[in-house]
Design a protein around this motif. Structure first.
Motif, mmCIF file in Angstrom:
data_model
loop_
_atom_site.group_PDB
_atom_site.id
_atom_site.type_symbol
_atom_site.label_atom_id
_atom_site.label_comp_id
_atom_site.label_asym_id
_atom_site.label_seq_id
_atom_site.Cartn_x
_atom_site.Cartn_y
_atom_site.Cartn_z
ATOM 1 N N THR A 127 -7.739 -1.704 -14.335
ATOM 2 C CA THR A 127 -7.192 -1.094 -13.129
ATOM 3 C C THR A 127 -6.483 -2.152 -12.298
ATOM 4 N N LEU A 128 -5.513 -1.730 -11.504
ATOM 5 C CA LEU A 128 -4.724 -2.653 -10.696
ATOM 6 C C LEU A 128 -5.279 -2.699 -9.276
ATOM 7 N N ASP A 129 -5.600 -3.916 -8.832
ATOM 8 C CA ASP A 129 -6.125 -4.153 -7.483
ATOM 9 C C ASP A 129 -5.049 -4.877 -6.685
ATOM 10 N N VAL A 130 -4.509 -4.228 -5.669
ATOM 11 C CA VAL A 130 -3.426 -4.800 -4.879
ATOM 12 C C VAL A 130 -3.921 -5.078 -3.465
ATOM 13 N N ASN A 131 -3.706 -6.321 -2.991
ATOM 14 C CA ASN A 131 -4.018 -6.657 -1.610
ATOM 15 C C ASN A 131 -2.869 -7.468 -1.029
#
Length: 307
Positions: free
Chosen positions: A232-236
């Protein structure tokens, strides 16, 4: 248990326990921050020859002979057949530090000589005295398996990372490229094959095959190990990272994350590489992350054939 996130090269702490004797330390390669947004290191011809001589079978095997290796993977499994096209083990010496290894993949290029790996396998950052850690003795062994080198050993003539990458303490753009010398008159892509690579945006979760050479109690770095898991892609605000519940230990850094992987052909598409792992106090990797491939890394890759 408490966790820490760390880059998954073969840990230097383990090297200290092993007491590895570095018999050959070549002169540091010439590094330059290029105006094109890359940090490029070129390796002199004499140093490339020294690297090939340095990595004897005995020295390679020594990496996995410590009593202090991380526990065996439970999710990751030893790859059951021939190593997939283009995947192999990357060896180098960190000065100061010692002998280490990562994983790398041959990707398409006009020169047929380009590898894709993690930036921290090439950029050692600084030591506790704020002195640069130089990576020397870089060689690549595609298809490595229990000492066998079915396609030979290739020396690095140049390597680079994007100047947006800020070293091993950073996960942003933790990617690097390596240009190899031919071996026996053959380019690495001709003898080992390639994996495709893509910089297009994809939505998670992504069914992913992750490959690497962890130096753990499972295979001691001597065999390819894989996980097949959704990512999964975790964007911050600081970065965009793919994450997955895979437990590959140190040495897996730079290993490809492949989507649309076909076990029958051993081919897929690289969309990230192993960058970091959350490691608990028992030394067990509890998950992996890989930086999303952005515009800076795309530019790095597009120029790699000219290194």
């Amino acid at each position: 248990m408490s966790e820490m996130s760390r880059a998954l090269t073969r840990p230097r702490a383990v090297l200290t326990v092993l007491g590895v004797a570095v018999a050959v330390i070549i002169a540091p390669a010439a590094a330059a921050r290029a105006g094109s947004g890359q940090v490029v290191t070129t390796v002199a011809a004499a140093d490339r020859a020294a690297a090939l001589s340095y990595w004897t079978p005995e020295r390679i095997k020594q990496q996995g002979e410590s009593d202090g290796l991380p526990p065996a993977e439970k999710i990751g499994k030893v790859w059951p057949g021939p190593v997939p096209a283009g995947v192999g083990r990357l060896f180098f010496t960190a000065v100061p530090g010692g002998d280490e290894s990562c994983t790398a993949t041959v990707v398409p290029s006009p020169s047929k000589d380009v590898l894709f790996t993690a930036g921290h396998c090439l950029d050692g950052g600084t030591d506790r005295h704020d002195q640069p850690i130089k990576m020397t003795n870089l060689v690549f062994v595609p298809g490595y398996d229990h000492g066998r080198q079915p396609h030979g050993m290739f020396a690095a003539r140049a390597f680079a990372w994007s100047d947006t990458y800020q070293g091993p303490s950073s996960a942003l753009d933790d990617d690097g490229v390596i240009a190899l010398d031919p071996a026996g008159g053959k380019h690495v892509a001709e003898v080992a094959g390639i994996q495709d690579i893509s910089f297009e945006k994809v939505a998670g979760p992504v069914d992913t095959t992750m490959l690497g050479y962890p130096v753990s109690q499972l295979a001691h770095g001597e065999a390819l190990v894989s996980c097949t898991r959704p990512a999964t892609l975790d964007v911050n605000s600081a970065a965009a990272d793919w994450t997955t519940g895979c437990d590959l230990a140190g040495g897996a850094s730079g290993g490809p994350w492949l989507r649309n992987f076909d076990p029958a052909t051993g081919k897929g598409t690289v969309y990230a590489v192993t960058s970091r792992g959350a490691v608990n106090v028992d030394g067990v990797t509890e998950n992996l992350s890989g930086a999303e491939l952005g515009d800076a890394v795309r530019a790095l890759y597009q120029r790699a054939g000219g290194l």
